[in-house]
Scaffold this motif. Structure first.
Motif, PDB file in Angstrom:
ATOM      1  N   PHE A 181       0.827  -1.207   0.000  1.00 27.20           N
ATOM      2  CA  PHE A 181       0.000   0.000   0.000  1.00 27.20           C
ATOM      3  C   PHE A 181       0.863   1.261   0.000  1.00 27.20           C
ATOM      4  O   PHE A 181       0.632   2.194  -0.773  1.00 27.20           O
ATOM      5  CB  PHE A 181      -0.918  -0.025   1.222  1.00 27.20           C
ATOM      6  N   HIS A 182       1.872   1.286   0.857  1.00 29.31           N
ATOM      7  CA  HIS A 182       2.713   2.483   0.971  1.00 29.31           C
ATOM      8  C   HIS A 182       3.568   2.733  -0.273  1.00 29.31           C
ATOM      9  O   HIS A 182       3.993   3.870  -0.499  1.00 29.31           O
ATOM     10  CB  HIS A 182       3.615   2.371   2.207  1.00 29.31           C
ATOM     11  N   TRP A 183       3.842   1.695  -1.037  1.00 30.09           N
ATOM     12  CA  TRP A 183       4.664   1.838  -2.245  1.00 30.09           C
ATOM     13  C   TRP A 183       3.842   1.609  -3.515  1.00 30.09           C
ATOM     14  O   TRP A 183       4.407   1.387  -4.580  1.00 30.09           O
ATOM     15  CB  TRP A 183       5.829   0.851  -2.196  1.00 30.09           C
ATOM     16  N   GLY A 184       2.517   1.659  -3.393  1.00 34.14           N
ATOM     17  CA  GLY A 184       1.643   1.276  -4.497  1.00 34.14           C
ATOM     18  C   GLY A 184       0.972   2.418  -5.234  1.00 34.14           C
ATOM     19  O   GLY A 184       1.567   3.484  -5.449  1.00 34.14           O
ATOM     20  N   PRO A 185      -0.285   2.235  -5.627  1.00 38.45           N
ATOM     21  CA  PRO A 185      -0.971   3.167  -6.538  1.00 38.45           C
ATOM     22  C   PRO A 185      -1.046   4.612  -6.060  1.00 38.45           C
ATOM     23  O   PRO A 185      -0.875   5.533  -6.877  1.00 38.45           O
ATOM     24  CB  PRO A 185      -2.378   2.558  -6.655  1.00 38.45           C
ATOM     25  N   ILE A 186      -1.304   4.849  -4.778  1.00 36.30           N
ATOM     26  CA  ILE A 186      -1.398   6.241  -4.320  1.00 36.30           C
ATOM     27  C   ILE A 186      -0.044   6.933  -4.432  1.00 36.30           C
ATOM     28  O   ILE A 186       0.054   8.082  -4.906  1.00 36.30           O
ATOM     29  CB  ILE A 186      -1.926   6.315  -2.865  1.00 36.30           C
ATOM     30  N   ALA A 187       1.013   6.245  -4.013  1.00 31.07           N
ATOM     31  CA  ALA A 187       2.355   6.825  -4.110  1.00 31.07           C
ATOM     32  C   ALA A 187       2.675   7.216  -5.545  1.00 31.07           C
ATOM     33  O   ALA A 187       3.139   8.333  -5.824  1.00 31.07           O
ATOM     34  CB  ALA A 187       3.390   5.822  -3.586  1.00 31.07           C
ATOM     35  N   TRP A 188       2.418   6.318  -6.480  1.00 32.25           N
ATOM     36  CA  TRP A 188       2.752   6.578  -7.884  1.00 32.25           C
ATOM     37  C   TRP A 188       1.804   7.577  -8.529  1.00 32.25           C
ATOM     38  O   TRP A 188       2.163   8.242  -9.507  1.00 32.25           O
ATOM     39  CB  TRP A 188       2.802   5.270  -8.657  1.00 32.25           C
ATOM     40  N   SER A 189       0.591   7.714  -7.986  1.00 32.20           N
ATOM     41  CA  SER A 189      -0.323   8.724  -8.540  1.00 32.20           C
ATOM     42  C   SER A 189       0.168  10.138  -8.231  1.00 32.20           C
ATOM     43  O   SER A 189      -0.089  11.063  -9.011  1.00 32.20           O
ATOM     44  CB  SER A 189      -1.741   8.518  -7.994  1.00 32.20           C
ATOM     45  N   ILE A 207       3.612  -2.222  -9.727  1.00 35.75           N
ATOM     46  CA  ILE A 207       4.017  -3.621  -9.928  1.00 35.75           C
ATOM     47  C   ILE A 207       5.507  -3.796  -9.634  1.00 35.75           C
ATOM     48  O   ILE A 207       5.931  -4.787  -9.033  1.00 35.75           O
ATOM     49  CB  ILE A 207       3.673  -4.081 -11.356  1.00 35.75           C
ATOM     50  N   GLY A 208       6.303  -2.802 -10.059  1.00 37.35           N
ATOM     51  CA  GLY A 208       7.747  -2.886  -9.830  1.00 37.35           C
ATOM     52  C   GLY A 208       8.096  -2.919  -8.352  1.00 37.35           C
ATOM     53  O   GLY A 208       8.865  -3.785  -7.905  1.00 37.35           O
TER      54      GLY A 208
END
Length: 531
Positions: free
Chosen positions: A163-171, A380-381
């Motif tokens: 979660f912390h390194w996922g979609p919100i971070a990259w958005s 994903i990375g």
């Protein structure tokens, strides 16, 4: 007549060479001296104070940190949800088809090179450490009131990291990068500076005046601060890995030597520019990271990792909204403040850096391609690193083979990483790969940051141009200062969290202004879609 024709040919040839130079990225853009000098002075004062008076500096920023996390934790969480929601809306709507260039222009970089440059510029070497250590921290002090080392704590440990390194971070990166890309390629603004992007909000006169210079100086400083976590976490781990392989003592001398070598690598690379430096390092990174994850996957327990991935994807999906809105208000815990607010601050501090870098390499991409490509590939990375390294560390902990949680809590994350690697078969080979990856990982990240700081401290930049070599190399060298400053502050999690959270709050307000600018432009440029 012949002489006249020859002269005209020479003139045309000279023009062609000039254009070729621009397209070949060898044309040096003039430095914007007020931004360049102002940023340097700010960096030298702040780092000098931290290096000379580390105890006093920690007290000052810790007061500011306490204020931010107790008063604005709800604000950070809300911003995270809204940015992801807006990014998804823009990607799936008719706006997603808009091309960030003229209609007949092709992307400057291939699809995968484009994603690799953005991915490795954003995450740095910290991912390798936190993929191992973050799940261990959540086992010890889990969220949602779970008991330490309970089955529930094990179940949520990896998904919370995802979660912390996922979609919100990259958005955060994708959306801010979209705004600057739209400004540069569609609105044809000549400056890769946030003051230029915000000119329609604050006014052209203000953007070109003292307020604009202040915004750009702050952008350079915020970009500079993003490397505190990477250097503060990366240098000790790399030093310990080198000591573990070579037998050299892991002392201050070895740490400074690592910083010097790092500075040399990324100074040379950023001097070479995008195509010959950053792009090459990004490609090397991809191969090294792929080799590391494949090695660990094959020699650890592939079946255990595969089963865990399937379960963790389900848990991540089920808990996404609770994790995105968790403040622990009723029980008065600080999990969200210590972790989620820290991470959202970290990503938002990188907005000036990542938005400008993404814009510089994203010519020819559509809005949909930019948003979903960066959010999807980035998530994903980073998840892949957690799935392999994180699951192996949890297996060591749950099986009783190695009490990594105790090592992490008593000896710190550096020792936990080294002990995890030592527990693998062929640990020396994997350590060497990890050492190489750490060097190149952070070199790529800092190269991109130096390049971006150079863009901000430049005058008008034409499409295809780069900052002058002196300009961008200056920032590569000064970034080493924050490594020394963080190490002087102790290099610990508390010091790094404090620095990032304090400068993260202004970046959150900046994100709101960027969104305002983008929707104003879309409404003006595409009234049929907006109506």
């Amino acid at each position: 007549m012949k002489t006249k024709t020859k002269t005209l040919a020479q003139i045309n040839d000279k023009k062609t060479k000039t254009l070729a130079q621009i397209n070949d990225n060898t044309y040096d853009v003039k430095i914007d001296k007020p931004i360049y000098i102002g940023s340097l002075i700010t960096i030298l004062i702040v780092c000098g104070y931290c290096i000379i008076f580390p105890d006093s500096a920690l007290i000052i920023v810790d007061i500011a940190r306490s204020f931010v996390i107790t008063k604005f934790d709800w604000f950070f969480l809300t911003i995270g949800i809204m940015v992801l929601a807006v990014s998804i809306f823009l990607g799936v709507s008719s706006y997603g088809k808009i091309k960030l260039s003229d209609k007949d222009e092709k992307p400057e970089f291939s699809y995968w090179s484009w994603l690799f440059m953005i991915y490795f510029s954003a995450i740095g070497s910290s991912t390798l450490m936190w993929a191992i250590c973050e799940p261990l921290a959540y086992l010890t002090k889990p969220p949602f009131g779970y008991e330490s080392f309970s089955a529930q704590a094990y179940q949520i440990a990896i998904p919370y990291g995802l979660f912390h390194w996922g979609p919100i971070a990259w958005s955060f990166f994708a959306f801010s990068g979209l705004v600057v890309s739209y400004c540069f390629y569609k609105r044809k603004k000549k400056r890769l500076q946030l003051s230029s992007v915000l000119s329609d909000v604050i006014g052209e006169k203000q953007a070109n005046g003292p307020l604009g210079k202040l915004i750009d100086i702050a952008s350079v400083f915020f970009t500079f601060c993003t490397f505190g976590p990477s250097l503060g976490f990366g240098v000790p781990v790399l030093t310990k890995l080198i000591s573990n392989v070579t037998g050299l003592p892991a002392n201050d001398f070895l740490q400074i030597s690592v910083l010097v070598i790092w500075t040399a690598i990324f100074s040379i690379s950023v001097y070479k520019g995008l195509n010959k430096g950053i792009k090459v390092l990004s490609d090397i990174n991809m191969w090294l990271l792929g080799a590391l994850l494949l090695l660990v996957f094959l020699v650890s327990d592939p079946l255990y990792i595969l089963k865990s991935i399937v379960e963790q994807v389900g848990t991540f999906a089920a808990y996404f909204i609770p994790m995105a809105t968790y403040t622990d208000t009723m029980s008065g815990g600080t999990f969200a403040q210590d972790w989620t607010v820290f991470y959202w601050s970290w990503w938002m501090v990188e907005i000036p850096f990542m938005s400008i870098f993404i814009a510089r390499v994203s010519k020819g991409r559509t809005i949909r391609e930019l948003l979903f490509g960066i959010i999807g590939a980035g998530s994903i990375g980073t998840m892949s690193v957690f799935w392999v390294l994180g699951n192996f560390s949890l297996k060591l902990q749950s099986s009783g083979a190695l009490d990594l949680a105790a090592i992490y809590n008593k000896q710190g994350p550096t020792e936990a990483v080294v002990q995890t690697i030592n527990a693998l078969p062929f640990s020396n080979i994997i350590s060497v790969v990890m050492i190489l990856l750490y060097f190149v990982f952070l070199a790529t990240c800092i190269d991109s940051g130096s390049f971006t700081m150079g863009c901000i401290a430049s005058k008008d930049i034409l499409d295809g141009q780069q900052p002058s070599k002196i300009n961008r190399t200056t920032w590569a060298i000064t970034i080493a200062l924050i490594g020394i400053a963080v190490l002087r502050l102790g290099g610990g999690l508390q010091a790094i969290q404090t620095i990032v959270i304090v400068v993260g709050l202004p970046s959150a307000f900046l994100l709101i202004l960027l969104a305002w600018s983008l929707f104003k432009w879309l409404k003006e440029d595409y009234p049929k879609i907006s109506s």
